[in-house]
Design a protein around this motif. Structure first.
Motif, PDB file in Angstrom:
ATOM      1  N   UNK A  27      41.167 -24.278 -25.700  1.00 15.45           N
ATOM      2  CA  UNK A  27      40.226 -25.384 -25.933  1.00 15.45           C
ATOM      3  C   UNK A  27      40.924 -26.727 -26.052  1.00 15.45           C
ATOM      4  N   UNK A  28      41.518 -27.178 -24.952  1.00 13.05           N
ATOM      5  CA  UNK A  28      42.140 -28.495 -24.904  1.00 13.05           C
ATOM      6  C   UNK A  28      41.143 -29.491 -24.305  1.00 13.05           C
ATOM      7  N   UNK A  29      41.353 -30.797 -24.509  1.00 12.62           N
ATOM      8  CA  UNK A  29      40.474 -31.779 -23.873  1.00 12.62           C
ATOM      9  C   UNK A  29      40.399 -31.629 -22.359  1.00 12.62           C
ATOM     10  N   UNK A  30      41.535 -31.327 -21.711  1.00 13.07           N
ATOM     11  CA  UNK A  30      41.507 -31.162 -20.256  1.00 13.07           C
ATOM     12  C   UNK A  30      40.692 -29.936 -19.862  1.00 13.07           C
ATOM     13  N   UNK A  45      32.581 -21.945 -22.329  1.00 16.19           N
ATOM     14  CA  UNK A  45      34.032 -21.888 -22.218  1.00 16.19           C
ATOM     15  C   UNK A  45      34.545 -20.896 -23.253  1.00 16.19           C
ATOM     16  N   UNK A  46      35.393 -19.968 -22.821  1.00 15.39           N
ATOM     17  CA  UNK A  46      35.978 -18.976 -23.721  1.00 15.39           C
ATOM     18  C   UNK A  46      37.379 -19.429 -24.107  1.00 15.39           C
ATOM     19  N   UNK A  47      37.577 -19.770 -25.379  1.00 14.81           N
ATOM     20  CA  UNK A  47      38.868 -20.260 -25.875  1.00 14.81           C
ATOM     21  C   UNK A  47      39.606 -19.112 -26.546  1.00 14.81           C
ATOM     22  N   UNK A  50      28.824 -24.886 -24.870  1.00 16.61           N
ATOM     23  CA  UNK A  50      29.092 -23.750 -25.755  1.00 16.61           C
ATOM     24  C   UNK A  50      30.561 -23.360 -25.622  1.00 16.61           C
ATOM     25  N   UNK A  51      31.213 -23.132 -26.770  1.00 11.60           N
ATOM     26  CA  UNK A  51      32.590 -22.632 -26.782  1.00 11.60           C
ATOM     27  C   UNK A  51      32.594 -21.297 -27.512  1.00 11.60           C
ATOM     28  N   UNK A  52      33.109 -20.272 -26.852  1.00 11.33           N
ATOM     29  CA  UNK A  52      33.241 -18.947 -27.456  1.00 11.33           C
ATOM     30  C   UNK A  52      34.664 -18.813 -27.980  1.00 11.33           C
ATOM     31  N   UNK A  53      34.805 -18.475 -29.243  1.00  6.34           N
ATOM     32  CA  UNK A  53      36.131 -18.363 -29.863  1.00  6.34           C
ATOM     33  C   UNK A  53      36.283 -16.994 -30.507  1.00  6.34           C
ATOM     34  N   UNK A  57      35.466 -22.957 -37.220  1.00  8.92           N
ATOM     35  CA  UNK A  57      35.249 -24.005 -38.224  1.00  8.92           C
ATOM     36  C   UNK A  57      35.686 -25.365 -37.703  1.00  8.92           C
ATOM     37  N   UNK A  58      36.860 -25.405 -37.079  1.00  8.68           N
ATOM     38  CA  UNK A  58      37.401 -26.660 -36.566  1.00  8.68           C
ATOM     39  C   UNK A  58      36.489 -27.270 -35.506  1.00  8.68           C
ATOM     40  N   UNK A  59      36.077 -26.467 -34.528  1.00 12.49           N
ATOM     41  CA  UNK A  59      35.268 -26.990 -33.433  1.00 12.49           C
ATOM     42  C   UNK A  59      33.854 -27.344 -33.893  1.00 12.49           C
ATOM     43  N   UNK A  60      33.321 -26.570 -34.832  1.00 11.82           N
ATOM     44  CA  UNK A  60      32.003 -26.892 -35.374  1.00 11.82           C
ATOM     45  C   UNK A  60      32.026 -28.243 -36.074  1.00 11.82           C
ATOM     46  N   UNK A  61      33.133 -28.533 -36.763  1.00  9.84           N
ATOM     47  CA  UNK A  61      33.260 -29.823 -37.454  1.00  9.84           C
ATOM     48  C   UNK A  61      33.305 -30.991 -36.486  1.00  9.84           C
ATOM     49  N   UNK A  62      33.621 -30.709 -35.204  1.00  9.15           N
ATOM     50  CA  UNK A  62      33.676 -31.745 -34.183  1.00  9.15           C
ATOM     51  C   UNK A  62      32.368 -31.833 -33.399  1.00  9.15           C
ATOM     52  N   UNK A  63      31.360 -31.139 -33.871  1.00  7.97           N
ATOM     53  CA  UNK A  63      30.054 -31.200 -33.232  1.00  7.97           C
ATOM     54  C   UNK A  63      29.860 -30.223 -32.098  1.00  7.97           C
ATOM     55  N   UNK A  64      30.789 -29.291 -31.920  1.00  9.74           N
ATOM     56  CA  UNK A  64      30.675 -28.311 -30.839  1.00  9.74           C
ATOM     57  C   UNK A  64      29.742 -27.164 -31.241  1.00  9.74           C
ATOM     58  N   UNK A  65      29.024 -26.660 -30.269  1.00 14.91           N
ATOM     59  CA  UNK A  65      28.251 -25.433 -30.474  1.00 14.91           C
ATOM     60  C   UNK A  65      29.193 -24.264 -30.225  1.00 14.91           C
ATOM     61  N   UNK A  66      29.334 -23.385 -31.210  1.00 12.95           N
ATOM     62  CA  UNK A  66      30.374 -22.361 -31.168  1.00 12.95           C
ATOM     63  C   UNK A  66      29.775 -20.980 -31.385  1.00 12.95           C
ATOM     64  N   UNK A  67      30.285 -20.005 -30.645  1.00 12.08           N
ATOM     65  CA  UNK A  67      29.969 -18.599 -30.877  1.00 12.08           C
ATOM     66  C   UNK A  67      31.274 -17.882 -31.209  1.00 12.08           C
ATOM     67  N   UNK A  68      31.291 -17.167 -32.327  1.00  7.43           N
ATOM     68  CA  UNK A  68      32.489 -16.448 -32.766  1.00  7.43           C
ATOM     69  C   UNK A  68      32.337 -14.987 -32.365  1.00  7.43           C
TER      70      UNK A  68
END
Length: 296
Positions: free
Chosen positions: A94-97, A116-118, A139-142, A149-160
């Protein structure tokens, strides 16, 4: 009628990841290929890569594009397939690029849901955090609670989502089978064998195997062939008595089944993916696991 109802649930799914090529000896490659296999049981799947190679047996095609995934051929193939869902598995996590590349893939099929699957944990400085807030994917899958927690704090929609392992392949061995495998693999029959599977580089902290060898165990390191191997480190370990396997091992489960213990010495957060595949494989083979603090 039953067949028609089943077809209603079939989706066209695009799975994309960079650098897919044989052998499948890295976590992101195995994750991508196993997801392709699993999805094909129920859906129509198009598996594409760039900067990789065609993998005919898995239906993976290598399509030219630049590092941002801008490419006429890639856009043409995606639009011809008309995916309803896109799964992007970036090698850099999960990098900016990677997030920018997700946006490019989305532009090729804006009607499709995309995720995106990180696979690997990341940390971000203040500037990067600002950028992520602007370009975050839908959506970012982690696999890591800390990353969620980190990505959610940045406003990302996350699935664990937790990883799994092929329990039909990675199975415990009885004493007789273990003895046969040791003879077949050229491992000492009577030694207490401590195994690690991973990249041969100092970033994985595999140099600790030298101390394990000196303590009276037989340390075994099965290295990845897809990444550059540290020859001086490998030679140092071999001189200390560590068995270093440098070639690709298709039936890696045999090494787990022949061992007495699995060690995971990685300490760097970026030294492996969030849920290291080798740990799950070792545990599935009922091996005791010794690990440094890693992940969450």
């Amino acid at each position: 009628c039953g067949i028609e109802n089943e077809r209603e649930h079939v989706m066209r799914v695009l799975v994309f990841s960079e650098r897919l090529r044989l052998p499948l000896d890295e976590g992101f490659k195995n994750t991508a290929i196993n997801l392709v296999r699993a999805l094909r049981h129920e859906h129509d799947v198009l598996a594409l890569t760039t900067f990789g190679e065609d993998i005919a047996a898995e239906g993976v095609r290598n399509i030219p594009a630049n590092k941002l995934l801008l490419g006429v051929a890639l856009r043409r193939d995606i639009q011809a397939f008309q995916p309803q869902a896109t799964l992007y598995i970036p090698t850099a996590s999960a990098t900016p690029f990677a997030m920018l590349r997700t946006r490019v893939l989305r532009s090729y099929a804006p009607w499709a849901r995309i995720a995106m699957l990180a696979l690997q944990p990341r940390t971000y400085d203040a500037l990067t955090r600002m950028v992520i807030r602007l370009i975050k994917p839908p959506l970012i899958i982690v696999q890591s609670g800390d990353m969620a927690t980190e990505l959610t704090s940045l406003g990302c929609r996350v699935a664990h989502v937790r990883r799994g392992v092929d329990a039909a392949r990675f199975t415990p061995a009885d004493p007789a089978q273990r003895a046969r495998l040791r003879a077949q693999l050229g491992l000492p029959a009577a030694s207490f064998i401590v195994l690690h599977v991973g990249h041969i580089n100092a970033g994985r902290n595999v140099q600790v195997l030298e101390k394990i060898q000196q303590a009276g165990c037989q340390a075994v390191l099965v290295g990845s062939t897809s990444t550059e191997q540290d020859e001086s480190l490998a030679q140092r370990l071999e001189e200390a008595g560590v068995i270093v396997v440098r070639q690709y091992v298709a039936q890696i489960e045999q090494y787990y089944q022949a061992a007495d213990c699995y060690v995971f010495p990685v300490t760097s957060a970026t030294g492996a993916i969030s849920a290291p595949r080798s740990l799950l494989e070792a545990m599935s083979c009922n091996l005791p696991v010794v690990t440094m603090p890693y992940g969450d």
